[in-house]
Design a protein around this motif. Structure first.
Motif, mmCIF file in Angstrom:
data_model
loop_
_atom_site.group_PDB
_atom_site.id
_atom_site.type_symbol
_atom_site.label_atom_id
_atom_site.label_comp_id
_atom_site.label_asym_id
_atom_site.label_seq_id
_atom_site.Cartn_x
_atom_site.Cartn_y
_atom_site.Cartn_z
ATOM 1 N N GLU A 26 0.650 -1.221 -0.022
ATOM 2 C CA GLU A 26 -0.007 -0.055 -0.065
ATOM 3 C C GLU A 26 0.668 1.296 -0.114
ATOM 4 O O GLU A 26 0.499 2.129 -0.822
ATOM 5 C CB GLU A 26 -1.028 -0.024 1.191
ATOM 6 C CG GLU A 26 -1.829 -1.252 1.161
ATOM 7 C CD GLU A 26 -2.961 -0.852 -0.040
ATOM 8 O OE1 GLU A 26 -3.265 0.223 -0.477
ATOM 9 O OE2 GLU A 26 -3.395 -2.030 -0.757
ATOM 10 N N ARG A 27 1.820 1.100 0.742
ATOM 11 C CA ARG A 27 2.879 2.423 0.713
ATOM 12 C C ARG A 27 3.526 2.593 -0.627
ATOM 13 O O ARG A 27 3.372 3.704 -1.051
ATOM 14 C CB ARG A 27 3.906 2.148 1.735
ATOM 15 C CG ARG A 27 5.004 3.521 2.139
ATOM 16 C CD ARG A 27 5.948 3.301 3.042
ATOM 17 N NE ARG A 27 6.669 2.150 2.750
ATOM 18 C CZ ARG A 27 7.443 0.936 3.327
ATOM 19 N NH1 ARG A 27 7.001 1.062 4.687
ATOM 20 N NH2 ARG A 27 8.153 0.419 2.892
ATOM 21 N N ILE A 28 3.741 1.728 -1.230
ATOM 22 C CA ILE A 28 4.503 1.727 -2.663
ATOM 23 C C ILE A 28 3.407 2.165 -3.689
ATOM 24 O O ILE A 28 3.644 3.244 -4.414
ATOM 25 C CB ILE A 28 4.920 0.346 -3.173
ATOM 26 C CG1 ILE A 28 6.112 0.143 -2.304
ATOM 27 C CG2 ILE A 28 5.456 0.360 -4.512
ATOM 28 C CD1 ILE A 28 7.401 1.025 -2.213
ATOM 29 N N ILE A 29 2.306 1.667 -3.643
ATOM 30 C CA ILE A 29 1.060 2.071 -4.332
ATOM 31 C C ILE A 29 0.897 3.590 -4.324
ATOM 32 O O ILE A 29 0.542 4.353 -5.263
ATOM 33 C CB ILE A 29 -0.144 1.243 -4.256
ATOM 34 C CG1 ILE A 29 0.234 -0.282 -4.722
ATOM 35 C CG2 ILE A 29 -1.413 1.765 -4.903
ATOM 36 C CD1 ILE A 29 -0.921 -1.461 -4.584
ATOM 37 N N GLN A 30 0.806 3.990 -2.900
ATOM 38 C CA GLN A 30 0.293 5.403 -2.722
ATOM 39 C C GLN A 30 1.706 6.357 -3.127
ATOM 40 O O GLN A 30 1.137 7.446 -3.925
ATOM 41 C CB GLN A 30 0.166 5.519 -1.227
ATOM 42 C CG GLN A 30 -0.342 6.984 -0.983
ATOM 43 C CD GLN A 30 -1.853 7.152 -1.437
ATOM 44 O OE1 GLN A 30 -2.564 6.039 -1.747
ATOM 45 N NE2 GLN A 30 -2.105 8.152 -2.060
ATOM 46 N N ALA A 31 2.641 5.921 -3.032
ATOM 47 C CA ALA A 31 3.853 6.866 -3.512
ATOM 48 C C ALA A 31 3.876 6.727 -4.948
ATOM 49 O O ALA A 31 4.216 8.063 -5.413
ATOM 50 C CB ALA A 31 5.144 6.174 -2.969
ATOM 51 N N ASN A 32 3.730 5.911 -5.707
ATOM 52 C CA ASN A 32 3.713 5.787 -7.086
ATOM 53 C C ASN A 32 2.451 6.477 -7.843
ATOM 54 O O ASN A 32 2.589 7.456 -8.690
ATOM 55 C CB ASN A 32 3.455 4.455 -7.748
ATOM 56 C CG ASN A 32 4.719 3.503 -7.481
ATOM 57 O OD1 ASN A 32 5.641 4.193 -7.866
ATOM 58 N ND2 ASN A 32 4.582 2.345 -7.652
#
Length: 186
Positions: free
Chosen positions: A51-57
């Motif tokens: 979720e952190r990676i998806i939100q950052a992207n």
């Protein structure tokens, strides 16, 4: 090499099964090293990490929300987007033209496979599986089109080789009096 073993008619089913089991064991042995390298303590942290990676992207500016989309839409978006309706500046307009060319080449290649009844040899299977092994994991969590455009260069050599092999097979099919002949060794 793996596709040669998996799709060869000359190799027994027992040997192919042994190869798959050995591959699965190697993956299971390497998995803890992978988890450690991406900074996870255990698998319960994976959803938070994802979720952190998806939100950052998504927050980076050229992100699109594909969280509710199925895997086919995600893979299509990873390979062929941004298209013209996604373009928000001049650079993304040029990228959308490039992606439109990729899309036309892919559709043309699939049409030729159907029209000439081209059978896949081991090399083509290997190239297709390589593209899928790179594309599917990256498309699941990557919603940033800018990063996707840069990462797509990993599959470009495989794609070009498929086009090259496909063109050879089409040439042979058109020049042969029997267009249904299998050209497995080319």
């Amino acid at each position: 090499m793996g596709s040669l073993i998996l799709f060869s008619d000359r190799i027994s089913l027992q040997l192919r099964t042994l190869f798959l089991v050995a591959t699965a064991v190697v993956i299971l042995l390497l998995f803890p090293i992978f988890i450690e390298n991406i900074g996870l303590e255990d698998m319960s942290d994976f959803d938070t990490y994802k979720e952190r990676i998806i939100q950052a992207n998504f927050d980076s500016g050229s992100g699109i929300n594909l969280s509710d989309s199925n895997i086919l839409v995600k893979v299509f978006s990873y390979i062929y987007r941004p298209l013209f309706f996604d373009a928000h500046n001049t650079f993304s307009l040029f990228v959308s033209l490039d992606n439109l060319i990729w899309l036309v080449l892919t559709l043309t290649m699939i049409y030729a496979w159907i029209k000439y009844k081209i059978k896949f040899d081991y090399a083509t299977w290997y190239l297709i599986l390589s593209i899928l092994c790179v594309t599917i994991p990256l498309s699941i969590g990557l919603f940033n089109l800018g990063i996707a455009v840069r990462q797509k260069t990993m599959i470009l050599p495989f794609y070009i080789l498929i086009l090259y092999v496909n063109n050879i097979k089409i040439y042979l099919a058109e020049s042969s009096p029997l267009s249904f002949v299998s050209y497995r060794h080319y």
